[in-house]
Scaffold this active site. Structure first.
Site, PDB file in Angstrom:
ATOM      1  CE  LYS A  59      30.048  29.857  20.511  1.00 48.88           C
ATOM      2  NZ  LYS A  59      30.947  29.268  19.507  1.00 48.88           N
ATOM      3  CB  SER A  62      30.161  25.393  19.874  1.00 52.49           C
ATOM      4  OG  SER A  62      30.923  26.496  19.441  1.00 52.49           O
ATOM      5  CB  SER A  76      31.712  26.809  16.441  1.00 50.70           C
ATOM      6  OG  SER A  76      32.145  25.633  17.058  1.00 50.70           O
TER       7      SER A  76
END
Lengths: 98, 488
Positions: free
Chosen positions: B80, B155, B179
């Protein structure tokens, strides 16, 4: 329909945005005014709870004062001033003070 | 397409170690896959093909020379883009950090490198991890591999979409209010948010410190246990990292949950939960019962206040954390040189941040400001205590708590992006675990209308063993199978 009381006025949003150092456009102010009031109205749900004698939980661990030994360790090897967007030699260029 | 793109990490690692598969061939095939499907899915912000192939060749050499290799020997991992990688730009999906190249590695990245994992690239996300759909990325949205018109969740949407579509075998995400679990649920993969303090946050670009954890996103529960074992350990560089002995979580992959007590959380089936989701999750509960567990409904009364409390705390912490973006030392700086300090600062932030980030900083600043602090921030922190107590009581009676990960099926791109409050509502079932600091996993439990449903399991602090055991038993006995069209 009864107009519900605004939790935050446009003037307040402008002053808060300035405190947070975010310039906002007129269009953003209009948009945020509506959205932030909707959100704050939803947040007011927490008013229902009686929390008089409840201590806050700022975080969930029992750790207190985690310290490490005061020892000299090597710092980053690269010249990190070069990741700044505006530089002069080895220095970071800052705007003038007001 | 070589079939090993579909294989879980432990199979890949076994083959590379046994010299049945060259790490270089396998990594190259992942990039072939990326070339084919990335244009539709857009899971990555930055790809690091040359670095990855070089690392793969090094690993092949090590294997050939019979040198010791790590536990992630050669396996391709998506990271990420809010986790700092030395020499690889780390943007947080923001214009503010579009050109930021960190001079250091996050601790989890050092661990992955030590274990011979191969970084494939940096995965797309909502800007500064603020969002539940990956639509708030400066680089544009990621598409759900199961239905390209829909969001992958957020996310950590890029991480989950990359694993689901075979563009990475493993991924790291971060979870502040769901997330990791939300995109895992929407993309039909496994995602685990560890107990607060289990995994180092050093090098994770902060959004809300007291809530967030880095965790694995994987194809199955075995891979999840493997990646967690590699990243969970005490780190003196993170003051909230808990000093516990390191564990091998793969030893908890036991197909036996006979006699375990499951609490089905009533509040997780409230208003706003779609019937398809409720049906899918209740079927999973029945399946778990067939494996010898007992279940009962339990009500955690204060969970109804979790969502507003979470957002008040997260926004407040965000307003403080994101104050560091001044555009001077790093990040976006407006080109005009004649303005004074405060004007430059406020213009950098006007143009550097997207709408959602600005909304949260402004609301957080408001919630922390004089006259409102007690009404919002302090009150939310007190409710956090009540929620934590509710969980403590529930865990006296039950081994684990279960419910849906998401109240709804993956929605269409653009459907909620204009209405922030509607987007926040998606997190109603995932934020309680962050407020209480407890571990929580999302595993695939079925499909409805061709879209994935995720089952959420929560355990007491540092009882990841229980999560993995239940998740493993479920996955082993009731595997969810569906064909991803773009795979064939």
């Amino acid at each position: 329909m009864v107009e519900r009381k605004k939790a935050i006025s446009k003037e307040q949003i402008e002053s808060i945005a300035w405190l947070a150092r975010i310039e906002i456009s007129k269009k953003e102010l209009e948009l945020f005014s509506r959205q932030l009031n909707d959100i704050l109205f939803y947040f007011s749900k927490i008013d229902e709870v009686n929390t008089k004698s409840i201590p806050p939980s700022y975080h969930v661990l029992d750790l207190v004062n985690v310290l490490r030994k005061d020892e000299v360790k090597p710092s980053l090897s690269e010249d990190i001033s070069q990741i700044a967007p505006q530089t002069k030699g080895k220095f970071v260029k800052a705007p003038r003070m007001a | 397409m070589p079939s090993y793109i579909k294989l879980p990490a432990y199979e890949i690692i076994k083959r590379i170690k046994a010299q049945e598969l060259m790490a270089e061939d396998y990594i190259a095939s992942l990039y072939e896959r990326i070339k084919k499907v990335e244009k539709d899915i857009r899971a990555y912000i930055t790809l690091t093909e040359d670095l990855a192939l070089k690392k793969a060749r090094e690993i092949d050499k090590k294997v050939k020379k019979r040198e010791k290799t790590g536990r992630l020997c050669g396996v391709g991992i998506a990271i990420k883009d809010n986790i700092c990688t030395r020499g690889i730009r780390t943007t947080c999906a923001s214009h503010m950090l579009e050109n930021f190249v960190p001079p250091y590695d996050a601790t989890v990245i050092s661990r992955i490198k030590d274990e011979d994992g191969v970084i494939m690239g940096k995965a797309n996300m909502d800007e500064f991890a603020m969002g539940s759909s990956t639509e708030f990325s400066y680089f544009g949205p990621t598409h759900n591999p199961w239905d390209l018109e829909r969001v992958p969740g957020g996310s950590s949407g890029g991480s989950a979409a990359a694993v689901a579509s075979g563009m990475a075998t493993l991924a790291l995400g971060s979870d502040t209010g769901g997330s990791i679990r939300c995109p895992a649920s929407f993309c039909s993969v496994v995602g685990l948010k560890p107990t607060y303090g289990l995994v180092s946050r050093f090098g994770l670009i902060a959004y809300a410190n007291s809530l967030e954890q880095i965790g694995p996103i994987t194809k199955d529960v075995r891979d999840c246990a493997l990646l967690l074992s590699c990243i969970a350990s005490h780190d003196p560089l993170d003051n909230t990292s808990v000093d516990r002995p390191q564990e091998d979580y793969t030893k908890y992959l036991i197909d036996d949950i006979d006699g375990m007590k499951l609490g089905v959380v009533k509040e997780f089936f409230g208003e706003g939960t779609q019937d398809y989701v409720e049906k899918g999750v209740l079927e999973a509960v029945t399946n778990l019962e067939e494996l010898g567990t007992d279940h009962q409904e339990i009500s955690l009364k204060n969970l109804q206040y979790a969502l507003p409390s979470y957002y008040i705390i997260a926004m407040s912490e965000a307003s403080s954390n994101l104050a560091r973006y001044d555009g001077l030392r790093y990040g976006y700086r407006i080109p005009n040189k004649s303005y004074d300090w405060s004007t430059v600062y406020s213009k950098d932030r006007r143009f550097g941040f997207g709408f959602e980030v600005k909304r949260r900083i402004i609301l957080g600043t408001f919630a922390l400001s004089a006259g409102y602090y007690e009404e919002y921030y302090l009150k939310a922190q007190k409710i956090r205590t009540l929620i934590k107590r509710d969980f403590d009581i529930a865990f006296k009676k039950f081994d684990v708590l279960i419910g849906p990960t998401m109240p709804i099926l993956p929605f269409k791109i653009g459907e909620k992006v204009q209405d922030p409050l509607e987007m926040y509502m998606c997190d109603v079932d995932s934020v309680p675990a962050n407020l209480a600091g407890i571990p929580s996993i999302s595993i695939p439990c079925g499909f409805s209308k061709g879209l994935p449903i995720g089952l959420q399991i929560m355990a007491p602090p540092f009882r990841e063993d229980l999560l993995l055991r239940v998740a493993f038993s479920f996955q082993k006995n009731f595997p969810v199978s569906a064909k991803l069209r773009s795979y064939e």
